[in-house]
Design a protein around this motif. Structure first.
Motif, mmCIF file in Angstrom:
data_model
loop_
_atom_site.group_PDB
_atom_site.id
_atom_site.type_symbol
_atom_site.label_atom_id
_atom_site.label_comp_id
_atom_site.label_asym_id
_atom_site.label_seq_id
_atom_site.Cartn_x
_atom_site.Cartn_y
_atom_site.Cartn_z
ATOM 1 N N LYS A 63 44.798 22.353 -112.301
ATOM 2 C CA LYS A 63 43.520 21.680 -112.536
ATOM 3 C C LYS A 63 42.500 22.004 -111.454
ATOM 4 O O LYS A 63 41.306 22.160 -111.736
ATOM 5 C CB LYS A 63 43.733 20.169 -112.614
ATOM 6 N N GLU A 64 42.966 22.099 -110.211
ATOM 7 C CA GLU A 64 42.044 22.381 -109.115
ATOM 8 C C GLU A 64 41.436 23.777 -109.252
ATOM 9 O O GLU A 64 40.230 23.974 -109.046
ATOM 10 C CB GLU A 64 42.765 22.258 -107.765
ATOM 11 N N GLU A 65 42.268 24.760 -109.636
ATOM 12 C CA GLU A 65 41.769 26.131 -109.799
ATOM 13 C C GLU A 65 40.787 26.220 -110.963
ATOM 14 O O GLU A 65 39.765 26.913 -110.873
ATOM 15 C CB GLU A 65 42.947 27.086 -110.020
ATOM 16 N N ALA B 228 38.938 23.723 -112.124
ATOM 17 C CA ALA B 228 37.728 23.007 -111.727
ATOM 18 C C ALA B 228 36.855 23.888 -110.835
ATOM 19 O O ALA B 228 35.626 23.908 -110.967
ATOM 20 C CB ALA B 228 38.101 21.711 -111.003
ATOM 21 N N GLU B 229 37.492 24.632 -109.952
ATOM 22 C CA GLU B 229 36.752 25.531 -109.066
ATOM 23 C C GLU B 229 36.072 26.647 -109.873
ATOM 24 O O GLU B 229 34.931 27.020 -109.595
ATOM 25 C CB GLU B 229 37.708 26.135 -108.039
ATOM 26 N N LEU B 230 36.774 27.173 -110.880
ATOM 27 C CA LEU B 230 36.202 28.228 -111.713
ATOM 28 C C LEU B 230 34.988 27.715 -112.484
ATOM 29 O O LEU B 230 33.941 28.383 -112.551
ATOM 30 C CB LEU B 230 37.261 28.757 -112.681
ATOM 31 N N LYS B 231 35.105 26.538 -113.072
ATOM 32 C CA LYS B 231 33.996 25.975 -113.836
ATOM 33 C C LYS B 231 32.791 25.687 -112.939
ATOM 34 O O LYS B 231 31.638 25.902 -113.344
ATOM 35 C CB LYS B 231 34.454 24.710 -114.567
ATOM 36 N N MET B 232 33.063 25.230 -111.742
ATOM 37 C CA MET B 232 31.981 24.990 -110.791
ATOM 38 C C MET B 232 31.291 26.300 -110.410
ATOM 39 O O MET B 232 30.063 26.384 -110.324
ATOM 40 C CB MET B 232 32.531 24.313 -109.531
ATOM 41 N N SER B 233 32.101 27.344 -110.247
ATOM 42 C CA SER B 233 31.555 28.658 -109.908
ATOM 43 C C SER B 233 30.680 29.197 -111.033
ATOM 44 O O SER B 233 29.593 29.735 -110.796
ATOM 45 C CB SER B 233 32.706 29.633 -109.618
ATOM 46 N N ASN C 9 27.370 27.230 -111.138
ATOM 47 C CA ASN C 9 26.470 27.627 -110.048
ATOM 48 C C ASN C 9 25.858 28.995 -110.317
ATOM 49 O O ASN C 9 24.678 29.236 -110.030
ATOM 50 C CB ASN C 9 27.225 27.650 -108.715
ATOM 51 N N TYR C 10 26.653 29.906 -110.868
ATOM 52 C CA TYR C 10 26.184 31.270 -111.129
ATOM 53 C C TYR C 10 25.028 31.262 -112.125
ATOM 54 O O TYR C 10 24.038 31.981 -111.955
ATOM 55 C CB TYR C 10 27.339 32.116 -111.665
#
Length: 644
Positions: A346-348, A350-355, A358-359
């Motif tokens: 889930k953490e990975e 969540a980080e991808l979706k945030m990235s 932002n992009y």
């Protein structure tokens, strides 16, 4: 074999409905490859990778496949489909092999497969007892092709046909254009002429089918053929105002390029079953808008810099699967990223979706203009339907908005909206002209999507009732009614085959005009039967993006009454096509049907009166057995080539 990948999207967008039954053409050689090979067990042992896909935790109907033998000769796909429906069997795919008397049928679950075997084995169909057995799975076409290529000698390679070499020498941009826009190199006037010819062929087939299935309509049908050479006049093909860059929704596959370019976003150069997974960028295709191509370029740059690799339909490894882009004339752009999480936590994720967010909102991707961003986790799903896939909103607005015929429409990620907005305006204007509605009219809009047709008619009628399967589309439709201050329209969510039978009875006193705009495969037979039974439904406009697939519906509307089909039949009055898909072979065909009025014998649109019928009989009969001979002769004339 169903892999977790989609084919190129250059055909009409699929409308929400019950999962479709597919059909594929096959040669005699293919029948041996698709379960007819008695050496399958040996092949499985020697080349286990060719059958590896059936052991993965993925949906594939290949493991729920049966072989039905001793079928009646010369039956067609629709015959098999109807026969299975008679026993309440819902196949996922049917493969019928020409005049050979067997077929392969796949189902969505072991329970459905076993039910079919129990019911069908030993059943008599047209004086033939059916035999049903488990069918062997089909080898993975990619691995099979690779194995075959490895076994080819240099001598075989040297003897390859010159045509194949010429095809390979074509520029890549031309190769992909030939796949997704096969008419790109043809002048637009010729495209329209080609589509008119195709529509005429459809109506010729309908003419023959009506004659075969409703003898009472033969005198009328004979006179129609004398006037128009087909069952009703075809009022041409209306051109699309925009012939290039017209698609407002595009689905781009993500894969490895033809020259092994990593993480390429675009269209597949061929089908998986043809043995290729190569993806080509869409930047030279003429039907994709520049704004969508800009999103593709930005997204491709992003995934090439990201650590995750593309999903492989061959090995089931990797992550990036598909990018869907929806645009509007209002300047809104929705992007939907399809991603297989595999074993990411889930953490990975969540980080991808945030990235990603932002992009596209603050980074380099901001210049692409994306206003709504969604993330879809496909994972190891058991269902073959993308409409069931939950989407997560990660950035921007939740919806995009489009203006059409001075109305405003909200569009959700899954909701159906015609992919050529300007041509859709031509289509809906034609429907309005045909409908000839007034303030006392009621409209029943079946498969209404986001309510575009019903809303475009609402101001000129008493009431509009829409029916749609997709919940998101219904929610959009209700909002669209509010946005446009229309209070005389209501929407019902569910399968048309479940809602229509009860709903039409409530409309008995209102004599509504029925408009149907179903998916490519057409309406469920239960809907057609409900319409036939509802005698107060006198007029129907059928909008079809694949009239050959909808032929079954057309015939059921017009066939003679029987134990299965109750109610007075319809018959076609006129037809017209609208080109929503320039550069491709597809177009929308409208057919206006009216209920046969046996009571009004003097009406020009009613069944010919006795004098007309006698005149036809006198022309076609030449013996003492006048009645039977006239029918036979009319049937022969009906299917004979027109002299015009």
């Amino acid at each position: 074999m169903e892999m977790n990948s989609s084919d190129n999207v250059c055909a009409p967008e699929e409308k929400s409905m019950t999962p479709l039954v597919e059909t594929e053409d096959a040669t005699e050689e293919e029948t041996k490859q698709d379960g007819g090979d008695d050496n399958h067990e040996e092949n499985t042992e020697n080349c286990p990778s060719m059958y590896r896909y059936i052991k993965e935790d993925l949906f594939t109907s290949e493991i729920y496949k049966v072989e039905i033998r001793n079928l009646p000769k010369y039956i067609g796909f629709n015959d098999v489909k109807k026969f299975l429906a008679k026993y309440e069997l819902n196949p996922h795919k049917i493969k019928l092999f020409g005049k050979q008397t067997f077929a392969f049928v796949t189902f969505k679950s072991e329970e459905e497969r076993d039910k079919a075997m129990r019911i069908l084995h030993g059943v008599m169909w047209k004086n033939r007892y059916l035999s049903v057995r488990l069918a062997k799975t089909k080898a993975d076409p990619i691995i099979k092709k690779r194995k075959k290529e490895e076994e080819e000698t240099e001598e075989t390679e040297a003897k390859r046909p010159a045509v194949a070499k010429d095809k390979e020498e074509k520029p890549l941009s031309q190769q992909i254009a030939d796949v997704v826009t096969p008419l790109w190199n043809m002048p637009y006037e010729e495209q329209l002429a080609k589509k008119q010819q195709e529509c005429e062929q459809v109506l010729q087939k309908l003419t023959k089918e009506i004659g075969n299935n409703n003898k009472a309509l033969l005198p009328w049908l004979f006179m129609q053929k004398q006037k128009y050479s087909i069952c009703c006049p075809l009022e041409g093909v209306k051109a699309s105002p925009l012939q290039t860059e017209y698609r407002n929704k595009c689905e781009f596959l993500i894969g490895v390029g033809l020259n092994q370019e990593d993480k390429t976003v675009g269209f597949r150069l061929g089908k998986y079953k043809g043995g290729t997974c190569a993806v080509v960028e869409p930047f030279n295709t003429i039907h994709i808008p520049a704004v969508a191509k800009k999103v593709v370029k930005a997204f491709q740059d992003y995934i090439r810099s990201a650590p995750y690799c593309v999903y492989s339909p061959e090995t089931y490894e990797g992550h990036w699967k598909q990018l869907t882009v929806r645009t509007s004339r209002s300047g809104h752009i929705m992007a939907i990223v399809h991603f297989n999480p595999q074993k990411l936590n889930k953490e990975e994720l969540a980080e991808l979706k945030m990235s990603l967010a932002n992009y596209f909102t603050e980074g380099i991707g901001k210049d692409s203009g994306v206003t709504a961003l969604y993330f879809a986790q496909e994972g190891q799903r058991k269902s073959p339907n993308r409409e069931d896939l939950p989407l997560e909103h990660v950035a921007g607005d939740k919806y995009i908005y489009e203006d059409l015929l001075r109305l405003k429409f909200r569009i959700s990620p899954h909701a159906f909206f015609q992919i050529n907005t300007q041509a859709a305006e031509v289509l809906y204007t034609t429907i309005r002209e045909w409908a000839q509605l007034n303030q006392a009219s009621t409209v029943l809009d079946i498969c209404c999507g986001t309510g575009t047709i019903g809303l475009s008619l609402a101001k000129g009628v008493k009431k509009v009732i829409g029916i749609e399967l997709c919940q998101e589309a219904v929610e959009d439709a209700k909002v669209n009614a509010q946005i446009n201050d229309l209070n005389n329209i209501e929407f019902h969510c569910g399968k048309a085959e479940d809602i229509v039978p009860s709903l039409v009875n409530l409309l008995a006193s209102q004599n509504p005009l029925t408009i149907v705009d179903p998916p490519r495969a057409g309406l469920h037979s239960k809907v057609i039967l409900a319409i036939r039974r509802a005698e107060h439904l006198k007029k129907l406009i059928y909008v079809s993006c694949n009239p050959r697939a909808a032929m079954n519906n057309f015939v059921d509307l017009c066939r003679a009454p029987s134990n299965r089909v109750k109610g007075t039949p319809f018959r076609p009055v006129k037809a017209m096509a609208v080109d929503l898909f320039p550069q491709t072979m597809h177009c929308e065909l409208l057919i206006y049907f009216e209920r046969v009025d046996y009571a009004n014998r003097n009406s020009t649109e009613a069944t010919p009166d006795s004098a007309e019928t006698q005149a036809v009989e006198a022309e076609t009969a030449g013996s003492a057995q006048k009645d039977s001979n006239s029918i036979d002769l009319m049937e022969k004339k009906l299917v004979a080539p027109s002299s015009s």
